[in-house]
Design a protein around this motif. Structure first.
Motif, PDB file in Angstrom:
ATOM      1  N   VAL A  66       1.125  -1.237  -0.266  1.00 35.63           N
ATOM      2  CA  VAL A  66      -0.115  -0.138   0.064  1.00 35.63           C
ATOM      3  C   VAL A  66       1.047   1.516   0.514  1.00 35.63           C
ATOM      4  O   VAL A  66      -0.194   2.169   0.839  1.00 35.63           O
ATOM      5  N   GLY A  67       2.309   1.089  -0.349  1.00 33.98           N
ATOM      6  CA  GLY A  67       3.035   1.792  -0.564  1.00 33.98           C
ATOM      7  C   GLY A  67       3.523   2.576   0.940  1.00 33.98           C
ATOM      8  O   GLY A  67       4.706   3.778   0.696  1.00 33.98           O
ATOM      9  N   VAL A  68       3.919   1.886   1.545  1.00 31.21           N
ATOM     10  CA  VAL A  68       4.506   2.354   3.238  1.00 31.21           C
ATOM     11  C   VAL A  68       6.072   2.200   2.696  1.00 31.21           C
ATOM     12  O   VAL A  68       6.343   1.524   2.662  1.00 31.21           O
ATOM     13  N   ALA A  69       7.151   3.083   2.483  1.00 30.04           N
ATOM     14  CA  ALA A  69       8.183   3.378   2.560  1.00 30.04           C
ATOM     15  C   ALA A  69       8.978   2.727   3.175  1.00 30.04           C
ATOM     16  O   ALA A  69       9.064   2.626   4.335  1.00 30.04           O
ATOM     17  N   PRO A  70      10.075   1.510   2.763  1.00 26.85           N
ATOM     18  CA  PRO A  70      11.045   1.025   3.062  1.00 26.85           C
ATOM     19  C   PRO A  70      11.374   1.863   4.790  1.00 26.85           C
ATOM     20  O   PRO A  70      11.445   0.482   6.299  1.00 26.85           O
ATOM     21  N   GLY A  71      12.036   3.113   4.763  1.00 21.20           N
ATOM     22  CA  GLY A  71      11.851   3.332   5.849  1.00 21.20           C
ATOM     23  C   GLY A  71      10.838   3.716   6.922  1.00 21.20           C
ATOM     24  O   GLY A  71      11.114   2.892   8.873  1.00 21.20           O
ATOM     25  N   ASP A  72       9.758   3.722   6.855  1.00 24.14           N
ATOM     26  CA  ASP A  72       9.015   3.709   7.616  1.00 24.14           C
ATOM     27  C   ASP A  72       8.564   2.370   7.383  1.00 24.14           C
ATOM     28  O   ASP A  72       8.456   2.438   9.268  1.00 24.14           O
ATOM     29  N   VAL A  73       8.376   1.366   7.112  1.00 22.59           N
ATOM     30  CA  VAL A  73       7.562  -0.264   7.505  1.00 22.59           C
ATOM     31  C   VAL A  73       9.328  -0.514   8.656  1.00 22.59           C
ATOM     32  O   VAL A  73       8.418  -1.098   9.326  1.00 22.59           O
ATOM     33  N   ALA A  74       9.991  -0.511   8.505  1.00 19.93           N
ATOM     34  CA  ALA A  74      11.433  -0.904   9.230  1.00 19.93           C
ATOM     35  C   ALA A  74      11.080   0.084  10.823  1.00 19.93           C
ATOM     36  O   ALA A  74      11.054  -0.683  12.052  1.00 19.93           O
ATOM     37  N   VAL A  75      10.497   1.209  11.360  1.00 20.95           N
ATOM     38  CA  VAL A  75      10.432   1.726  11.832  1.00 20.95           C
ATOM     39  C   VAL A  75       9.078   1.460  13.294  1.00 20.95           C
ATOM     40  O   VAL A  75       9.171   1.237  14.397  1.00 20.95           O
TER      41      VAL A  75
END
Length: 381
Positions: free
Chosen positions: A201-210
């Motif tokens: 759904v477009g959540v960026a990798p950096g935000d996914v990790a956080v």
């Protein structure tokens, strides 16, 4: 923890990661399908009950290759996933016991792990009902987390060393899984099957990790669907996100064992390739590819848990263990029959033979071996 199931090692996952790299294991479903023990398309682990010796033998091959972790063969071993598989194949009356599969998988993994001081990871997979009727969180958080809890309860009972959630396409579902796993008190690792474009759904990798870190994951990374090159680019973005948020977590990489550079921006991963699943061999990583991946992962991105997913055979895991022997501070069980490139010096009986030189293999471009090499015209659905 039952004494019969406790690990022979005194160090747990986080202690080992603090000391240096941890080598994961590799492909179970894809490899067992090649050997005739798993049905393609279903990708479910009934073989744990039907062919336990085959499952145990593959575990043992990964251990001998140098794996520090043996994952339970429990991918898709939830009532939700198996029910959907059996309904699709019209075998609903022959559905294997999910509880029995998970219990037996733990026993097989522990038996082999104890042969070499490896850890056992309870493998928790995504739940199909999360996307019921094609909608995110279709079945609801309570239902989905209950599916995770059923597996985790068995893993805790059987005394696994840590929990590993994997193959999540949506960070929200990964968060739900991490919350359940963290409640057990065991170390928690979690990986997403995403590329540089983020989750589905477009959540960026950096935000996914956080988000995974804040949910309670100790180890964060990517697995499957994309090759090592894409995996490392994605992990670099995840690392940057964690650093900006002031969060410190260990990074983990278990990528695809095939070259698939052209699908970096396709959220479906390697399943869209025309070769999937019965002609992927021409795309297989060489051992040199894997050694380069392990070195880049460790030195350039700071990944500390390095293994493989679909397509990673035992010899690929051995390549990781060979490359990181110095960093690990020890050899591996199969070292008596494998000493890297130096064995080629004896085989060719010429001390400076070009094939006994690592540079030869690093610069080699493997041939297709076919009279006509078909060019990939388009990626098919």
């Amino acid at each position: 923890m039952s004494s019969s199931l406790s690990s022979s090692s005194t160090k747990g996952l986080l202690e080992r990661l603090a000391d240096g790299p941890v080598v994961g294991d590799g492909s179970m479903l894809i490899t067992l399908e090649k050997r005739g023990y798993v049905m393609a398309g279903s990708w479910t682990p009934e073989a744990t009950l039907q062919y336990p010796d085959a499952v145990k033998q593959l575990h043992r091959e990964f251990l001998r290759a140098g794996a520090d972790v043996i994952q339970t063969f429990t991918y898709c071993a939830t009532e939700d996933n198996l029910k959907m598989k059996n309904e699709h194949e019209k075998n609903s009356n022959d559905m294997k016991s999910v509880s029995e599969i998970n219990h037996r998988a733990c026993d097989l993994a522990r038996e082999v792990a104890n042969e070499g001081g490896a850890l056992v990871a309870g493998s928790v997979s995504n739940v199909n009902a999360y996307r019921k009727d094609g909608a995110c969180h279709g079945a609801g958080k309570e239902f989905v987390q209950n599916e995770f809890k059923k597996q985790c309860d068995i893993f805790v009972k059987k005394g696994v060393d840590f929990l590993l959630g994997e193959f999540f396409a949506f960070v929200e579902e990964a968060e739900w899984a991490v919350e359940v796993m963290a409640e057990t008190g065991l170390p928690v690792a979690c990986t997403m099957r995403i590329s540089v474009i983020g989750d589905q759904v477009g959540v960026a990798p950096g935000d996914v990790a956080v988000r995974m870190a804040k949910a309670g994951a100790d180890v964060i990374g990517v697995n499957c669907c994309y090759d090592p090159d894409t995996a490392l680019k994605t992990l670099a973005m995840m690392k940057e996100g964690l650093e900006k948020a002031g969060l410190q977590r260990y990074l983990m990489a278990q990528p695809l064992g095939y070259h698939a550079q052209e699908i970096t921006d396709d959220p479906r991963g390697y399943s869209v390739l025309p070769e999937f699943p019965f002609a992927m061999e021409s795309r297989a990583l060489t051992r040199t590819d894997v050694r380069e991946f392990a070195r880049r992962a460790y030195d350039e991105v700071g990944v500390r848990y390095i293994g493989g997913c679909c397509g990673f055979e035992p010899y690929h895991i051995r390549a990781i263990a060979e490359e990181l022997t110095e960093e690990r501070g020890r050899s591996f069980p199969g070292r008596d029959k494998s000493d890297g490139y130096s064995s080629l010096k004896r085989a060719f009986r010429v001390r400076q033979h070009k094939r006994a030189n690592p540079e030869y293999w690093k610069n080699l471009v493997p041939a297709a071996g076919r009279e006509k090499v078909r060019k990939l015209a388009e990626i098919v659905d």
